[in-house]
Design a protein around this motif. Structure first.
Motif, short mmCIF file in Angstrom:
data_model
loop_
_atom_site.label_atom_id
_atom_site.label_comp_id
_atom_site.label_asym_id
_atom_site.label_seq_id
_atom_site.Cartn_x
_atom_site.Cartn_y
_atom_site.Cartn_z
N LYS A 1 0.82 19.23 -11.68
CA LYS A 1 -0.59 19.72 -12.01
C LYS A 1 -1.74 19.15 -11.10
N MET A 2 -1.25 17.95 -10.58
CA MET A 2 -2.12 17.15 -9.86
C MET A 2 -2.70 17.99 -8.57
N ALA A 3 -4.05 18.30 -8.46
CA ALA A 3 -4.65 19.08 -7.21
C ALA A 3 -4.86 18.27 -6.11
N SER A 4 -4.93 18.88 -4.89
CA SER A 4 -5.33 18.15 -3.80
C SER A 4 -6.64 17.39 -4.12
N GLY A 5 -6.72 16.15 -3.62
CA GLY A 5 -7.83 15.27 -3.76
C GLY A 5 -7.39 13.81 -3.67
N VAL A 6 -8.56 12.97 -3.64
CA VAL A 6 -8.38 11.40 -3.73
C VAL A 6 -8.25 10.98 -5.04
N TYR A 7 -7.29 9.96 -5.12
CA TYR A 7 -7.20 9.41 -6.46
C TYR A 7 -7.03 7.79 -6.30
N VAL A 8 -7.06 7.16 -7.36
CA VAL A 8 -7.08 5.73 -7.42
C VAL A 8 -5.89 5.48 -8.04
N MET A 9 -4.98 4.57 -7.67
CA MET A 9 -3.80 4.10 -8.02
C MET A 9 -3.84 2.48 -8.25
N ASP A 10 -3.57 2.09 -9.61
CA ASP A 10 -3.50 0.77 -9.91
C ASP A 10 -2.09 0.27 -10.07
N TYR B 1 -5.70 7.52 -11.24
CA TYR B 1 -6.65 8.02 -11.95
C TYR B 1 -7.20 9.19 -11.05
N ASN B 2 -8.09 10.15 -11.51
CA ASN B 2 -8.75 10.84 -10.59
C ASN B 2 -10.00 10.00 -10.46
N LEU B 3 -11.04 10.56 -9.62
CA LEU B 3 -12.24 9.92 -9.16
C LEU B 3 -13.32 10.06 -10.30
N LEU B 4 -12.94 10.74 -11.43
CA LEU B 4 -13.79 10.88 -12.53
C LEU B 4 -13.37 9.69 -13.45
N GLY B 5 -12.08 8.95 -13.15
CA GLY B 5 -11.88 7.80 -14.11
C GLY B 5 -10.68 8.41 -15.03
N ALA B 6 -10.36 9.76 -15.10
CA ALA B 6 -9.19 10.11 -16.12
C ALA B 6 -7.86 9.80 -15.74
N GLU B 7 -7.30 9.23 -16.72
CA GLU B 7 -5.91 8.63 -16.27
C GLU B 7 -4.94 9.90 -16.13
N ILE B 8 -4.28 10.06 -14.98
CA ILE B 8 -3.40 11.09 -14.41
C ILE B 8 -1.99 10.73 -14.86
N GLY C 1 0.79 -1.23 0.20
CA GLY C 1 0.00 0.04 -0.02
C GLY C 1 0.99 1.27 0.20
N ALA C 2 0.35 2.41 -0.13
CA ALA C 2 0.95 3.41 0.00
C ALA C 2 1.03 4.02 1.33
N TYR C 3 1.96 4.73 1.74
CA TYR C 3 2.09 5.34 2.92
C TYR C 3 3.14 6.54 2.87
N ALA D 1 -5.62 -2.20 -6.74
CA ALA D 1 -6.02 -0.95 -6.68
C ALA D 1 -5.93 -0.48 -5.35
N ARG D 2 -5.74 0.83 -5.10
CA ARG D 2 -5.56 1.45 -3.88
C ARG D 2 -5.96 2.89 -3.92
N LYS D 3 -6.68 3.56 -2.92
CA LYS D 3 -6.95 4.78 -3.00
C LYS D 3 -5.91 5.72 -2.24
N PHE D 4 -5.62 6.86 -2.53
CA PHE D 4 -4.71 7.73 -1.96
C PHE D 4 -5.27 9.24 -1.88
N THR D 5 -4.83 9.86 -1.01
CA THR D 5 -5.14 11.24 -0.64
C THR D 5 -4.13 12.18 -0.98
N LEU D 6 -3.99 13.17 -1.82
CA LEU D 6 -2.87 14.12 -1.92
C LEU D 6 -3.31 15.39 -1.52
#
Length: 84
Positions: free
Chosen positions: A59-68, A28-35, A1-3, A77-82
């Motif tokens: 360019k990534m803003a603060s928020g929740v992302y999904v990492m594969d 990916y952002n929560l809308l599914g767009a690959e970052i 996992g991410a830590y 798949a894991r969620k993380f918060t920037l």
């Protein structure tokens, strides 16, 4: 996992490889767009840590992302918060 998670400005991914394989990381952002789409060189069997800092888009803003994390044909798949 991410830590740590949430994180600013960096985080690590830790994983164990049962054999020598290629690793790919997609974010990916929560809308599914690959970052981010980062392909790692073939990694040896054993435990590995990868810092996400060099591959995260400035360019990534603060928020929740999904990492594969893709190990050959297996996807983890894991969620993380920037937080910036």
């Amino acid at each position: 996992g991410a830590y740590p998670n949430p994180f600013n400005p960096s985080t690590m991914i830790s994983y164990q490889l049962p054999e020598d394989i290629f690793v790919s990381i997609k974010i990916y952002n929560l809308l599914g767009a690959e970052i981010v789409n980062a392909i790692m060189p073939s990694l040896n069997q054993g435990r590995h840590n990868i810092s996400l800092s060099p591959i995260l888009s400035p360019k990534m803003a603060s928020g929740v992302y999904v990492m594969d994390v893709i190990l050959d044909n297996k996807i983890f798949a894991r969620k993380f918060t920037l937080i910036k």
